[in-house]
Design a protein around this motif. Sequence first.
Motif, PDB file in Angstrom:
ATOM      1  N   GLN A  60       0.848  -1.181   0.000  1.00 37.85           N
ATOM      2  CA  GLN A  60       0.000   0.000   0.000  1.00 37.85           C
ATOM      3  C   GLN A  60       0.882   1.229   0.000  1.00 37.85           C
ATOM      4  OE1 GLN A  60      -3.370   0.234   2.564  1.00 37.85           O
ATOM      5  NE2 GLN A  60      -3.715  -1.972   2.611  1.00 37.85           N
TER       6      GLN A  60
ATOM      7  N   LEU B 117      -2.345  -0.676  -3.813  1.00 37.73           N
ATOM      8  CA  LEU B 117      -3.467   0.027  -3.195  1.00 37.73           C
ATOM      9  C   LEU B 117      -2.971   1.373  -2.703  1.00 37.73           C
ATOM     10  CD1 LEU B 117      -5.515  -2.522  -1.058  1.00 37.73           C
ATOM     11  CD2 LEU B 117      -6.226  -1.347  -3.131  1.00 37.73           C
TER      12      LEU B 117
ATOM     13  N   ILE C 294      -9.624   4.985  -0.851  1.00 34.76           N
ATOM     14  CA  ILE C 294      -8.802   3.845  -1.261  1.00 34.76           C
ATOM     15  C   ILE C 294      -8.977   3.687  -2.770  1.00 34.76           C
ATOM     16  CG2 ILE C 294      -8.365   1.380  -1.010  1.00 34.76           C
ATOM     17  CD1 ILE C 294      -9.520   1.525   1.770  1.00 34.76           C
TER      18      ILE C 294
ATOM     19  N   MET D 261      -6.988   2.651  -6.829  1.00 33.99           N
ATOM     20  CA  MET D 261      -5.927   2.013  -7.603  1.00 33.99           C
ATOM     21  C   MET D 261      -5.733   2.796  -8.890  1.00 33.99           C
ATOM     22  SD  MET D 261      -6.754  -2.079  -7.234  1.00 33.99           S
ATOM     23  CE  MET D 261      -5.267  -2.510  -8.176  1.00 33.99           C
TER      24      MET D 261
ATOM     25  N   VAL E  87      -9.486  -7.231  -4.063  1.00 30.86           N
ATOM     26  CA  VAL E  87      -8.520  -6.139  -4.118  1.00 30.86           C
ATOM     27  C   VAL E  87      -7.427  -6.288  -3.060  1.00 30.86           C
ATOM     28  CG1 VAL E  87      -8.251  -3.660  -3.705  1.00 30.86           C
ATOM     29  CG2 VAL E  87     -10.104  -4.486  -5.158  1.00 30.86           C
TER      30      VAL E  87
END
Length: 215
Positions: A3, A61, A73, A75, A136
């Motif tokens: 992340q 992410l 959040i 992408m 995800v």
Amino acid sequence: MEQARLEVEIRQGIGKGSARSIRRDGLIPGIVYGHKQEPVVIKFQEHGLRKIFHAGGENVLINMDMPDGETEIVMIKEIQKDPISRKVLHADFMRVSLEERVTAHIPVVLIGTAPGIKEGGVLEFILRELRLECQVGQIPEHFEIDVSALRIGDQIRVEEVKVPEDMVIHDDPSTIIVTVASPTVIKEGEEVAVPEDLEKEPEIIKEKRKEEEEE
């Protein structure tokens, strides 16, 4: 799954003129959309995008810090680059939740040394990423394929890649990912076939033009 964080600002104005002005200021224009919410046009520092790619590429992410204090959040959905300089011109981000399923392109990384190479074979890395459907929050950074058992003529296909039951690879199972091919050797004295159109002598343009001038 890796992340990353990205701090963004809301940008005023849309269109090519506004985007050029943002890029002149050293920022990158972008947009956030998805989950049946209104799209939001943004701008952000280029080094923030570099950190994202360093963290794992387009499948990372991203915790996007919005100016109102909320965190989205997201992408990366699409990156537009200048075809010559390769500088990033625009970035599209898609809102996601950790529970939803997506199909991502996962890089393939080869590990080990194939003994077939020492035997004179040539390692051919054919399929360099796999299309994986999964949640995800479970997207892997890459697939590792061990080639340490491959001899000349051996190959590894998509169907040999093992994934958990809740993941699905959408590539054709029979597709070859990597193989060790036999070397192509031309023996001394062996004739090589030449295409018929190359057997003719090339036309000499300069001499032809000289003859036309003399006429």
